[in-house]
Design an enzyme around this catalytic site. Structure first.
Site, short mmCIF file in Angstrom:
data_model
loop_
_atom_site.label_atom_id
_atom_site.label_comp_id
_atom_site.label_asym_id
_atom_site.label_seq_id
_atom_site.Cartn_x
_atom_site.Cartn_y
_atom_site.Cartn_z
N ASP A 1 0.85 -1.18 0.00
CA ASP A 1 0.00 0.00 0.00
C ASP A 1 0.90 1.24 0.00
O ASP A 1 2.03 1.19 0.47
CB ASP A 1 -0.88 -0.05 1.26
CG ASP A 1 -1.60 1.24 1.50
OD1 ASP A 1 -2.31 1.70 0.59
OD2 ASP A 1 -1.42 1.82 2.60
N TYR B 1 -4.91 13.62 1.25
CA TYR B 1 -4.74 13.56 -0.20
C TYR B 1 -3.39 14.17 -0.60
O TYR B 1 -3.06 15.28 -0.20
CB TYR B 1 -5.88 14.29 -0.90
CG TYR B 1 -7.20 13.56 -0.75
CD1 TYR B 1 -7.47 12.43 -1.52
CD2 TYR B 1 -8.14 13.97 0.18
CE1 TYR B 1 -8.65 11.73 -1.37
CE2 TYR B 1 -9.33 13.28 0.34
CZ TYR B 1 -9.58 12.16 -0.44
OH TYR B 1 -10.75 11.47 -0.28
N ASP C 1 -0.03 5.08 0.83
CA ASP C 1 -0.16 6.06 1.92
C ASP C 1 -0.26 5.37 3.27
O ASP C 1 -1.13 4.53 3.51
CB ASP C 1 -1.39 6.93 1.69
CG ASP C 1 -1.32 7.69 0.36
OD1 ASP C 1 -0.21 7.93 -0.14
OD2 ASP C 1 -2.39 8.02 -0.17
N GLN D 1 -6.61 5.81 -5.10
CA GLN D 1 -6.46 7.26 -5.21
C GLN D 1 -7.78 7.87 -5.68
O GLN D 1 -7.90 8.42 -6.78
CB GLN D 1 -5.30 7.61 -6.16
CG GLN D 1 -3.93 7.19 -5.60
CD GLN D 1 -3.58 7.87 -4.28
OE1 GLN D 1 -3.96 9.03 -4.05
NE2 GLN D 1 -2.88 7.17 -3.39
N ASP E 1 -1.70 -0.60 5.86
CA ASP E 1 -1.97 -0.03 7.19
C ASP E 1 -3.46 -0.01 7.53
O ASP E 1 -3.83 0.53 8.58
CB ASP E 1 -1.38 1.39 7.30
CG ASP E 1 -2.09 2.41 6.43
OD1 ASP E 1 -2.44 2.07 5.27
OD2 ASP E 1 -2.32 3.54 6.90
MG LIG Z 1 -2.80 3.19 3.54
#
Ligand SMILES: [Mg+2]
Ligand SMILES: [Zn+2]
Length: 194
Positions: A10, A21, A12, A54, A135
Site C-alpha cells: 500500500d 490527499y 499512503d 487514489q 496499514d
Molecule cells: Mg494506507
C-alpha cells in the site's frame, strides 16, 4: 515464464507518510526505513509492487496528470536511495463520487483484489507465494482474496486500526509488523518467497 513472488505494498501510511490527499509531489515523503525495505526486495529478486487507492481523482481533488507527477517523485525518491519498484498500480475510481469514467463500481478499488490480479497478469507474479502489506483492514481483504499472506503495519492508520478496530476486521492479518521493513523481513523469512 516462471512466476515470481511479490510483496504488494500500500502507498499512503505504509510506504509514504499518511498526510491525507497527496495533491502535489511536495506532499510525498517516504516513511523511515521504507526505501531500505524496497532495497531488500530488489536484492532478493522479489517483485516490489505498489497498489494504491487514489479516489481523490474521482472526487476531483487532483488530476491524473498530478498523480503522475506524484509517482514520478516517488520513483525519484526511491532511486536516490538505491531502491526500485517493479510496478505501481492505482485505482482512480470511486463508487459514488464524481463523474464517469471515474465514478465507477470498479474491480480495482481495495478491498477488491483487481489491482493485485492485474499486476500478477502483467508482471508474471505467483499470488499464492506473495504477501500484501498495508496499514488498513481494507488492505488485508484483497490479500486473502487472492491467496496471498496479509501483513498489517503499525505506521499510518495501522496502530489505530490494530488497537481499536481489530475485532471488526473481516480478515485478520497473518502478521503485524512495526513498519514496512519489519514486514519485508517477515515476508523474506517465509519459505514461500525463497
Ligand atoms: Mg494506507
Ligand atoms: Zn478502480
Amino acid at each position: 515464464m516462471t512466476l515470481r513472488p511479490a510483496v504488494f505494498i500500500d502507498r499512503d501510511g505504509t510506504l509514504t507518510d499518511e498526510v491525507g490527499y497527496v495533491n502535489h509531489p511536495a506532499r510525498l515523503s517516504l516513511i523511515p526505513r521504507a526505501a531500505e525495505a524496497i532495497r531488500r526486495l530488489n536484492a532478493a529478486g522479489v517483485a516490489a509492487v505498489v497498489v494504491t487507492n487514489q479516489a481523490g481523482i474521482a472526487r476531483g481533488y487532483f488530476s491524473e496528470d498530478v498523480l503522475g507527477k506524484v509517482h514520478d517523485a516517488l520513483h525519484a525518491q526511491l532511486a536516490s536511495a538505491g531502491a526500485r519498484l517493479d510496478g505501481l498500480y492505482a485505482c482512480i475510481h470511486h463508487p459514488t463520487e464524481g463523474r464517469p469514467p471515474y465514478r465507477a463500481a470498479c474491480e480495482c478499488r481495495k478491498p477488491k483484489p483487481g489491482l493485485l490480479r492485474r499486476a500478477a497478469e502483467e508482471l508474471g507474479l505467483d499470488l499464492a507465494r506473495s504477501v500484501m502489506v498495508g496499514d488498513k483492514a481494507s488492505d488485508l481483504v484483497p490479500a486473502r482474496a487472492v491467496g496471498a499472506a496479509a501483513v498489517l503495519v503499525l505506521t499510518g492508520y495501522g496502530l489505530g486500526e490494530w488497537e481499536y478496530r481489530r475485532a471488526h476486521f473481516d480478515v485478520q492479518p497473518d502478521h503485524v509488523a512495526r513498519d514496512l521493513l519489519d514486514a519485508v523481513e517477515w515476508a523474506l523469512a517465509r519459505r514461500s518467497l525463497a
